[in-house]
Design a protein around this motif. Structure first.
Motif, PDB file in Angstrom:
ATOM      1  N   GLY A 145       0.734  -1.055   0.049  1.00  0.00           N
ATOM      2  CA  GLY A 145      -0.070   0.005   0.006  1.00  0.00           C
ATOM      3  C   GLY A 145       0.953   1.289  -0.007  1.00  0.00           C
ATOM      4  O   GLY A 145       1.846   1.434   0.738  1.00  0.00           O
ATOM      5  N   LYS A 146       0.662   2.236  -0.810  1.00  0.00           N
ATOM      6  CA  LYS A 146       1.142   3.461  -0.988  1.00  0.00           C
ATOM      7  C   LYS A 146       0.211   4.624  -0.413  1.00  0.00           C
ATOM      8  O   LYS A 146      -0.719   4.896  -1.016  1.00  0.00           O
ATOM      9  CB  LYS A 146       1.527   3.933  -2.427  1.00  0.00           C
ATOM     10  N   PHE A 147       0.529   5.132   0.746  1.00  0.00           N
ATOM     11  CA  PHE A 147      -0.317   6.124   1.325  1.00  0.00           C
ATOM     12  C   PHE A 147       0.109   7.309   1.070  1.00  0.00           C
ATOM     13  O   PHE A 147       1.211   7.669   1.233  1.00  0.00           O
ATOM     14  CB  PHE A 147      -0.236   5.971   2.931  1.00  0.00           C
ATOM     15  N   LYS A 148      -0.619   8.037   0.360  1.00  0.00           N
ATOM     16  CA  LYS A 148      -0.467   9.478  -0.359  1.00  0.00           C
ATOM     17  C   LYS A 148      -1.235  10.609   0.247  1.00  0.00           C
ATOM     18  O   LYS A 148      -2.190  10.533   0.853  1.00  0.00           O
ATOM     19  CB  LYS A 148      -0.753   9.218  -1.819  1.00  0.00           C
ATOM     20  N   ASP A 149      -0.545  11.799   0.159  1.00  0.00           N
ATOM     21  CA  ASP A 149      -0.992  13.158   0.137  1.00  0.00           C
ATOM     22  C   ASP A 149      -2.111  13.510  -0.721  1.00  0.00           C
ATOM     23  O   ASP A 149      -2.285  12.711  -1.796  1.00  0.00           O
ATOM     24  CB  ASP A 149       0.043  14.078   0.856  1.00  0.00           C
ATOM     25  N   SER A 150      -2.776  14.502  -0.651  1.00  0.00           N
ATOM     26  CA  SER A 150      -3.856  15.109  -1.517  1.00  0.00           C
ATOM     27  C   SER A 150      -3.222  15.395  -2.838  1.00  0.00           C
ATOM     28  O   SER A 150      -3.872  15.656  -3.947  1.00  0.00           O
ATOM     29  CB  SER A 150      -4.198  16.443  -0.971  1.00  0.00           C
ATOM     30  N   SER A 151      -1.680  15.726  -2.934  1.00  0.00           N
ATOM     31  CA  SER A 151      -1.158  15.823  -4.210  1.00  0.00           C
ATOM     32  C   SER A 151      -0.642  14.491  -4.968  1.00  0.00           C
ATOM     33  O   SER A 151      -0.109  14.518  -5.752  1.00  0.00           O
ATOM     34  CB  SER A 151       0.163  16.974  -4.071  1.00  0.00           C
ATOM     35  N   GLY A 152      -0.957  13.425  -4.177  1.00  0.00           N
ATOM     36  CA  GLY A 152      -0.186  12.320  -4.833  1.00  0.00           C
ATOM     37  C   GLY A 152       0.962  11.923  -4.335  1.00  0.00           C
ATOM     38  O   GLY A 152       1.723  10.481  -5.002  1.00  0.00           O
ATOM     39  N   ASN A 153       1.651  12.443  -3.639  1.00  0.00           N
ATOM     40  CA  ASN A 153       2.983  12.205  -3.263  1.00  0.00           C
ATOM     41  C   ASN A 153       3.086  11.123  -2.130  1.00  0.00           C
ATOM     42  O   ASN A 153       1.992  11.020  -1.222  1.00  0.00           O
ATOM     43  CB  ASN A 153       3.542  13.420  -2.456  1.00  0.00           C
ATOM     44  N   VAL A 154       3.657  10.242  -2.203  1.00  0.00           N
ATOM     45  CA  VAL A 154       3.878   8.745  -1.362  1.00  0.00           C
ATOM     46  C   VAL A 154       4.297   9.419   0.030  1.00  0.00           C
ATOM     47  O   VAL A 154       5.393   9.723   0.219  1.00  0.00           O
ATOM     48  CB  VAL A 154       4.471   7.593  -1.909  1.00  0.00           C
ATOM     49  N   ILE A 155       3.563   9.385   1.120  1.00  0.00           N
ATOM     50  CA  ILE A 155       4.075   9.640   2.339  1.00  0.00           C
ATOM     51  C   ILE A 155       4.545   8.487   3.118  1.00  0.00           C
ATOM     52  O   ILE A 155       5.568   8.660   3.900  1.00  0.00           O
ATOM     53  CB  ILE A 155       2.937  10.165   3.368  1.00  0.00           C
TER      54      ILE A 155
END
Length: 80
Positions: free
Chosen positions: A26-36
Motif C-alpha cells: 500500500g502506498k499512502f499518499k497526500d492530496s497531491s499524490g505524493n507517497v508519504i
C-alpha cells in the motif's frame, strides 16, 4: 484509529486458479499524490483464495493527517 492510519481493502480472485500467499503493498499518499508512507501485508495466506472468492484485509501505518488516500499493488503470489 488514534495511533494509525488504516487502509481497509478487499481482494477478489477473478481467475481460474487458486492463489495463496498474496503479498500486497500500500502506498499512502497526500492530496497531491505524493507517497508519504508505505506498508505491505499478506492479503491472502496459506488458506488460498479460490476462483470467485473475496477476502478483506487491512494495512496500517503510523498516524499522519497528511495521508488522504492509499493505492494498492500486488507484489507477489503463489498460483496453485
Amino acid at each position: 484509529n488514534y495511533s494509525y492510519t488504516v487502509c481497509n481493502a478487499k481482494i477478489t480472485n477473478n481467475g481460474r486458479k487458486t492463489y495463496s500467499f498474496v503479498k500486497v503493498k500500500g502506498k499512502f499518499k497526500d492530496s497531491s499524490g505524493n507517497v508519504i508512507n508505505t506498508a505491505w501485508t499478506y492479503a491472502v495466506g496459506s488458506e488460498g483464495l479460490a476462483p470467485g472468492e473475496t477476502k478483506s484485509f487491512r494495512l496500517s501505518v503510523d498516524k499522519c493527517f497528511s495521508i488522504k488516500s492509499c493505492s494498492l499493488e500486488i507484489m507477489d503470489y503463489t498460483k496453485e
